[in-house]
Design a protein around this motif. Sequence first.
Motif, PDB file in Angstrom:
ATOM      1  N   SER A  86       1.058  -4.859  10.989  1.00  0.00           N
ATOM      2  CA  SER A  86       1.953  -5.206   9.884  1.00  0.00           C
ATOM      3  C   SER A  86       1.678  -4.351   8.651  1.00  0.00           C
ATOM      4  CB  SER A  86       1.805  -6.691   9.530  1.00  0.00           C
ATOM      5  OG  SER A  86       2.204  -7.508  10.608  1.00  0.00           O
ATOM      6  N   SER A 100       6.890   2.102   5.718  1.00  0.00           N
ATOM      7  CA  SER A 100       8.201   1.832   5.119  1.00  0.00           C
ATOM      8  C   SER A 100       8.265   2.308   3.669  1.00  0.00           C
ATOM      9  CB  SER A 100       8.514   0.333   5.174  1.00  0.00           C
ATOM     10  OG  SER A 100       7.700  -0.403   4.269  1.00  0.00           O
ATOM     11  N   LYS A 101       7.087   2.484   3.060  1.00  0.00           N
ATOM     12  CA  LYS A 101       7.013   2.925   1.671  1.00  0.00           C
ATOM     13  C   LYS A 101       6.943   4.445   1.535  1.00  0.00           C
ATOM     14  CE  LYS A 101       6.584  -1.153  -0.409  1.00  0.00           C
ATOM     15  NZ  LYS A 101       7.526  -1.611  -1.464  1.00  0.00           N
ATOM     16  N   ASN A 140       2.928  -0.801   9.317  1.00  0.00           N
ATOM     17  CA  ASN A 140       4.393  -0.764   9.230  1.00  0.00           C
ATOM     18  C   ASN A 140       4.857  -0.823   7.775  1.00  0.00           C
ATOM     19  OD1 ASN A 140       4.726  -0.593  11.984  1.00  0.00           O
ATOM     20  ND2 ASN A 140       4.995  -2.795  12.281  1.00  0.00           N
ATOM     21  N   LEU A 141       4.183  -1.642   6.955  1.00  0.00           N
ATOM     22  CA  LEU A 141       4.546  -1.752   5.545  1.00  0.00           C
ATOM     23  C   LEU A 141       4.325  -0.429   4.826  1.00  0.00           C
ATOM     24  CD1 LEU A 141       5.342  -3.359   3.032  1.00  0.00           C
ATOM     25  CD2 LEU A 141       2.944  -4.080   2.822  1.00  0.00           C
ATOM     26  N   GLU A 177       2.980  -7.288  -1.693  1.00  0.00           N
ATOM     27  CA  GLU A 177       3.552  -7.230  -0.350  1.00  0.00           C
ATOM     28  C   GLU A 177       2.491  -7.404   0.729  1.00  0.00           C
ATOM     29  OE1 GLU A 177       7.033  -4.000  -0.776  1.00  0.00           O
ATOM     30  OE2 GLU A 177       5.320  -3.766  -2.126  1.00  0.00           O
ATOM     31  N   ILE A 178       1.234  -7.114   0.382  1.00  0.00           N
ATOM     32  CA  ILE A 178       0.139  -7.309   1.329  1.00  0.00           C
ATOM     33  C   ILE A 178      -0.259  -8.791   1.393  1.00  0.00           C
ATOM     34  CG2 ILE A 178      -2.302  -6.787   1.794  1.00  0.00           C
ATOM     35  CD1 ILE A 178      -0.511  -4.502   2.504  1.00  0.00           C
TER      36      ILE A 178
END
Length: 414
Positions: free
Chosen positions: A287, A294-295, A290-291, A270-271
Motif C-alpha cells: 500500500s 501515485s505521487k 502504491n501510494l 495519507e500514510i
Amino acid sequence: SLEECAMSVYPKDTSAAVVVLWESLESSTDFDLSLGIPMMRRYFTERVKILKDEAKDYADGYVLVSQDLYAHESVTRMQVTTYNLENGKVVATKMPKSDIVRSQYSDGVEKVAYAARNVKVGSVVEVHYEFTTARFFSIPDFYFQRTVPVNLCEYKIALPEWLAVGKTMSGYESIECTHEVMNGGDVGTMLPANGLNVDNYRAVDLPAMKSEPMVYCTRQYRSSVSYDVKATTLPGNYQDYSRNWSDVAKAVSESDIFKRINASCKIKEEIDPIKNSDSSFMDKVVSIVNLVQSKVQWNKKLDLIPDKSADILKSHSGTSSDINALAGSAFKYAGFKVTPVLVRLRSSGILLRYKPSLKAFDTFILQIESADGSKCYVDASDKLSYVNVLDDQFLTDSGFAVGEGIFEWVDLRS
C-alpha cells in the motif's frame, strides 16, 4: 594521412562501422609549485575513422568536470578536427571554440560537450584535450579495448615515488608494457630527489568487445589496467587513502541517502490510514509503495544520491534514489525499520570486494523490517517490480545493506 582518409573498410574487422585509428593518453602526477599541491594532468588524443552512417555520432563526446573548488579541475586546449578526402586532397575542418557546450550534468558536476563538424562516411575525426585535477588519488581505469576495434592504443602514466599505488590488469589481449624512472618536478628541500615511475603501454589490432547474449557486462572482460592510490608518503606528511568497507558504510550513513530517509515524512496524512490499519506487514508495504508511485513517476534514471522529497513531490518525477528515499521516509513513519541496500547493477560488472568504494554502486533499494523481524525488499521506483520481486539487473550476491554504523552483504538473487 591520405591513406586514413581513403580507407573504406577496416581490414581486421570488415563489419566495423567505426575504428579507433589511434588513441593516446599521457597521465602525469607531480607537484604543482604554484598551487602547492599535487596535481594530475592527462593529455588525451583520439583519432577515429567513420566507416558507416550509423557511426557518425561517435565523433561527439563529453568530459565531466567537478565544480568543487578544492578539486581544481579543468578541461583546456580542446581541439576537434574533421578530415575528409575531397578531390584527392585531405581537407581539414576545425571545430570552433563556440561549439564547446558547457552545461550542468548534476549537482557539483559540469558537462563539457563537443561535436565535430562536417562529419560523414569516410571522415577521420581527431579529438585532443587536456584535463587537470587535484584529485590525483582517483586515477580512472584505462581500457585499451572498446566496443569497436582499436588499431593502435598507447597509454603512458607517470607517478611520483612518494605515491604508493597498486596495479591490476584485466582482459585477454596482449598489451606491451615497459617501465622507466624519470626525474620529477623540483620540490626543493622537502623532496630533493623526486623520481617518477613511468609505465608505457602499447597495444595494436585490438578486436571489438561486442555485446553477447546472456552477458550483462562485456566491459569487465575488456583489456584494461587499474591503478589504486593507497597513500602519499611525503616526509612528515603521510596520508592513507586506502579504504575498507566500514569506511564506505560510514560515508553512506553520513550522506544524503540516510538524511532523506530519516527526514520527516511529507505524506503523513495519507500514510496514517495505512499505518493504523489491521492489514498484514506485506499488505502495508504494498500500500505504501502504491501510494508513493501515485505521487511520483520514475524518470527511468538510476542514481545513488537522492534529492529533497519536497522537490520530488512538487515535480511529480524523480530518479530511482529520489523515489526510494521518499518511500523510505514513509516506511519509517509507518513504524518499520528501513535499511538502504546499495546495488551495483549486473550491467556494471561484478563488484570487486577487494576495491572498497562508494563509486562501486549504481543505486539503492530498500530492506523493510517489521517489529516481529520479518523482512522484505522493494524497489519503489519501478512499477514493474513488487515486494521481493526485482528487475534482473538487481539480482546480485553483493547487496550492501547499511545500518547505523554497521553493514552486511545481502544476496539478492533469490
